[in-house]
Design a protein around this motif. Sequence first.
Motif, PDB file in Angstrom:
ATOM      1  N   GLY A 213       0.788  -1.230   0.000  1.00 61.62           N
ATOM      2  CA  GLY A 213       0.000   0.000   0.000  1.00 61.62           C
ATOM      3  C   GLY A 213       0.811   1.266   0.000  1.00 61.62           C
ATOM      4  N   GLY A 214       2.146   1.145   0.112  1.00 59.50           N
ATOM      5  CA  GLY A 214       3.019   2.314   0.023  1.00 59.50           C
ATOM      6  C   GLY A 214       3.723   2.697   1.306  1.00 59.50           C
ATOM      7  N   ALA A 215       3.272   2.193   2.458  1.00 54.19           N
ATOM      8  CA  ALA A 215       3.878   2.578   3.738  1.00 54.19           C
ATOM      9  C   ALA A 215       5.260   1.970   3.894  1.00 54.19           C
ATOM     10  N   TYR A 216       6.151   2.730   4.541  1.00 56.96           N
ATOM     11  CA  TYR A 216       7.466   2.228   4.904  1.00 56.96           C
ATOM     12  C   TYR A 216       7.462   1.841   6.383  1.00 56.96           C
ATOM     13  N   PRO A 217       7.754   0.595   6.728  1.00 65.25           N
ATOM     14  CA  PRO A 217       7.882   0.262   8.147  1.00 65.25           C
ATOM     15  C   PRO A 217       9.117   0.935   8.718  1.00 65.25           C
ATOM     16  N   ALA A 218       9.003   1.501   9.905  1.00 67.77           N
ATOM     17  CA  ALA A 218      10.163   2.164  10.504  1.00 67.77           C
ATOM     18  C   ALA A 218      11.307   1.181  10.676  1.00 67.77           C
ATOM     19  N   SER A 219      10.989  -0.011  11.145  1.00 66.50           N
ATOM     20  CA  SER A 219      11.955  -1.097  11.283  1.00 66.50           C
ATOM     21  C   SER A 219      11.179  -2.397  11.196  1.00 66.50           C
ATOM     22  N   PRO A 220      11.655  -3.376  10.429  1.00 68.31           N
ATOM     23  CA  PRO A 220      10.885  -4.609  10.253  1.00 68.31           C
ATOM     24  C   PRO A 220      10.915  -5.540  11.452  1.00 68.31           C
ATOM     25  N   THR A 221      11.849  -5.328  12.385  1.00 67.27           N
ATOM     26  CA  THR A 221      12.036  -6.274  13.480  1.00 67.27           C
ATOM     27  C   THR A 221      11.910  -5.667  14.868  1.00 67.27           C
ATOM     28  N   PHE A 222      12.134  -4.384  15.020  1.00 67.23           N
ATOM     29  CA  PHE A 222      12.160  -3.767  16.346  1.00 67.23           C
ATOM     30  C   PHE A 222      10.772  -3.771  16.955  1.00 67.23           C
ATOM     31  N   SER A 223      10.651  -4.223  18.188  1.00 66.85           N
ATOM     32  CA  SER A 223       9.346  -4.493  18.785  1.00 66.85           C
ATOM     33  C   SER A 223       8.425  -3.285  18.831  1.00 66.85           C
ATOM     34  N   ALA A 224       8.955  -2.103  19.142  1.00 66.04           N
ATOM     35  CA  ALA A 224       8.106  -0.922  19.301  1.00 66.04           C
ATOM     36  C   ALA A 224       7.783  -0.236  17.981  1.00 66.04           C
TER      37      ALA A 224
ATOM     38  N   GLN B 248      30.742   5.112  24.077  1.00 68.78           N
ATOM     39  CA  GLN B 248      30.710   6.547  24.375  1.00 68.78           C
ATOM     40  C   GLN B 248      29.278   7.040  24.606  1.00 68.78           C
ATOM     41  N   LEU B 249      28.546   6.272  25.396  1.00 66.62           N
ATOM     42  CA  LEU B 249      27.164   6.622  25.707  1.00 66.62           C
ATOM     43  C   LEU B 249      27.102   7.797  26.678  1.00 66.62           C
ATOM     44  N   LEU B 250      26.042   8.559  26.578  1.00 65.91           N
ATOM     45  CA  LEU B 250      25.841   9.687  27.479  1.00 65.91           C
ATOM     46  C   LEU B 250      25.338   9.237  28.847  1.00 65.91           C
ATOM     47  N   ALA B 251      24.577   8.138  28.877  1.00 64.13           N
ATOM     48  CA  ALA B 251      23.963   7.674  30.133  1.00 64.13           C
ATOM     49  C   ALA B 251      23.932   6.148  30.127  1.00 64.13           C
ATOM     50  N   HIS B 252      25.094   5.553  30.239  1.00 66.73           N
ATOM     51  CA  HIS B 252      25.227   4.102  30.103  1.00 66.73           C
ATOM     52  C   HIS B 252      24.308   3.348  31.053  1.00 66.73           C
ATOM     53  N   GLU B 253      24.031   3.911  32.209  1.00 69.42           N
ATOM     54  CA  GLU B 253      23.237   3.217  33.221  1.00 69.42           C
ATOM     55  C   GLU B 253      21.798   2.955  32.789  1.00 69.42           C
ATOM     56  N   TYR B 254      21.337   3.607  31.721  1.00 67.91           N
ATOM     57  CA  TYR B 254      19.979   3.419  31.244  1.00 67.91           C
ATOM     58  C   TYR B 254      19.868   2.382  30.127  1.00 67.91           C
ATOM     59  N   ARG B 255      20.985   1.920  29.620  1.00 65.52           N
ATOM     60  CA  ARG B 255      20.949   1.050  28.442  1.00 65.52           C
ATOM     61  C   ARG B 255      20.199  -0.261  28.706  1.00 65.52           C
ATOM     62  N   THR B 256      20.525  -0.931  29.797  1.00 61.43           N
ATOM     63  CA  THR B 256      19.898  -2.215  30.092  1.00 61.43           C
ATOM     64  C   THR B 256      18.389  -2.083  30.257  1.00 61.43           C
ATOM     65  N   GLU B 257      17.966  -0.983  30.856  1.00 59.28           N
ATOM     66  CA  GLU B 257      16.528  -0.751  31.052  1.00 59.28           C
ATOM     67  C   GLU B 257      15.772  -0.797  29.733  1.00 59.28           C
ATOM     68  N   TRP B 258      16.326  -0.186  28.698  1.00 55.67           N
ATOM     69  CA  TRP B 258      15.647  -0.146  27.407  1.00 55.67           C
ATOM     70  C   TRP B 258      15.753  -1.484  26.684  1.00 55.67           C
ATOM     71  N   ILE B 259      16.875  -2.155  26.819  1.00 52.75           N
ATOM     72  CA  ILE B 259      17.005  -3.480  26.200  1.00 52.75           C
ATOM     73  C   ILE B 259      16.002  -4.443  26.817  1.00 52.75           C
ATOM     74  N   ASP B 260      15.837  -4.364  28.121  1.00 53.03           N
ATOM     75  CA  ASP B 260      14.860  -5.214  28.791  1.00 53.03           C
ATOM     76  C   ASP B 260      13.440  -4.879  28.356  1.00 53.03           C
ATOM     77  N   ARG B 261      13.199  -3.633  28.045  1.00 55.75           N
ATOM     78  CA  ARG B 261      11.842  -3.196  27.674  1.00 55.75           C
ATOM     79  C   ARG B 261      11.502  -3.543  26.234  1.00 55.75           C
ATOM     80  N   TRP B 262      12.407  -3.250  25.301  1.00 55.98           N
ATOM     81  CA  TRP B 262      12.094  -3.372  23.884  1.00 55.98           C
ATOM     82  C   TRP B 262      13.041  -4.277  23.096  1.00 55.98           C
ATOM     83  N   GLY B 263      14.062  -4.803  23.718  1.00 54.65           N
ATOM     84  CA  GLY B 263      15.021  -5.626  22.997  1.00 54.65           C
ATOM     85  C   GLY B 263      16.177  -4.799  22.450  1.00 54.65           C
TER      86      GLY B 263
END
Length: 366
Positions: free
Chosen positions: A24-35, A327-342
């Motif tokens: 139909g013409g739409a582009y998926p933002a990402s084919p695999t990312f859960s959110a 070189q992350l700005l807030a490394h302590e938050y990385r695991t939280e997002w991986i646990d939430r969305w992969g």
Amino acid sequence: MTTTAHAPLLETSRALITSLQEPGGAYPASPTFSAYRGYCWFRDGAFIADGVSSAGEVASPSAFLDWCAGVVEAHRTPIERVVAAAAGGAPVPQEQMLPTRFTMAGTPGADEWWDFQLDGYGTWLWAAAQHAARHGLDVTRWQPAAGLTVDYLLSSWDRPCYDWWEEHAEQVHVSTLGCIVAGLRAAADSGLVTGTRAEAARAGAEAAMAVIHERGVAGGHLTKWLGTDAVDASLAALIGPLGVIESESELAAATIAAIEDQLCTDDGVYRFRADTFYGGGRWPLLSCFLGLAHARAGNTARAGELLDWAAGTATTDGLLPEQVDGQLLAHEYRTEWIDRWGPVATPLLWSHAMVLRLAAELKEDA
């Protein structure tokens, strides 16, 4: 003079985007990312369409723009309600404004999202005008939807809403205003709207630009939102490719310098200093936006360096991520997002599109 420095990645990017596009013409933002899976954003999609259009594709971006037009026309009644309410001095609440993302079928998603964003409705108009001019297309097919979109933007352009990153709905964001200006100007200049509506679009663009200059500048550079001195990497888009800010102006130079100084590390560009999403990594697509700003300002050497970095983030399979770790700005938050969305979205079609767009600006061929 053309080069082929990134030819394999450009070929992969072009093929990936066109192959993943929905019938139909739409582009998926990402084919695999859960959110993101199963959703299309007007903003991301418009830049994706512009990227493949700049790489020579005609049918694919045209199909996306047809999809946008269909979605807008399907929402004629709520648009007319928004416009009437604003004209009557009683704007509808945020939850009654149009969504920022839609399913592949063009319907609003069922799950909760940070949905009220205005930028995408400007970028689709801009992308339609760019694509038509680039390939000599007739814009008539998109005129009814463009008229509705212009009316919607004129009624609501100065409302606070979420930014590109689905954050800070209480603010008026300069990047959002820039996208609206680009869309209104493009609609009027391309013939997407005509007559009194075109005049109104130009006047609305001038009004939004006045707000940017009066309240969206600090220290000589554009700001993240009105009334702050912080910067956001999305501001580079107002210089290139949107062309809202003159590339040779002092404002453009100061904005580029601020992004370089505050948000760029080893050619990778962060969204903003307070970013904690996946630990606050650097985004290939933002390096490309900064590269486009540099290219428009005449610094093609720097633009090439930024393209090299973005291209270098590809996996061994040629897939570009949304952001990279290290070189992350807030490394302590990385695991939280991986646990939430992969894991981080890979591939992200917008990343591939911006590599295509910057390569085209620098006259690289696949």
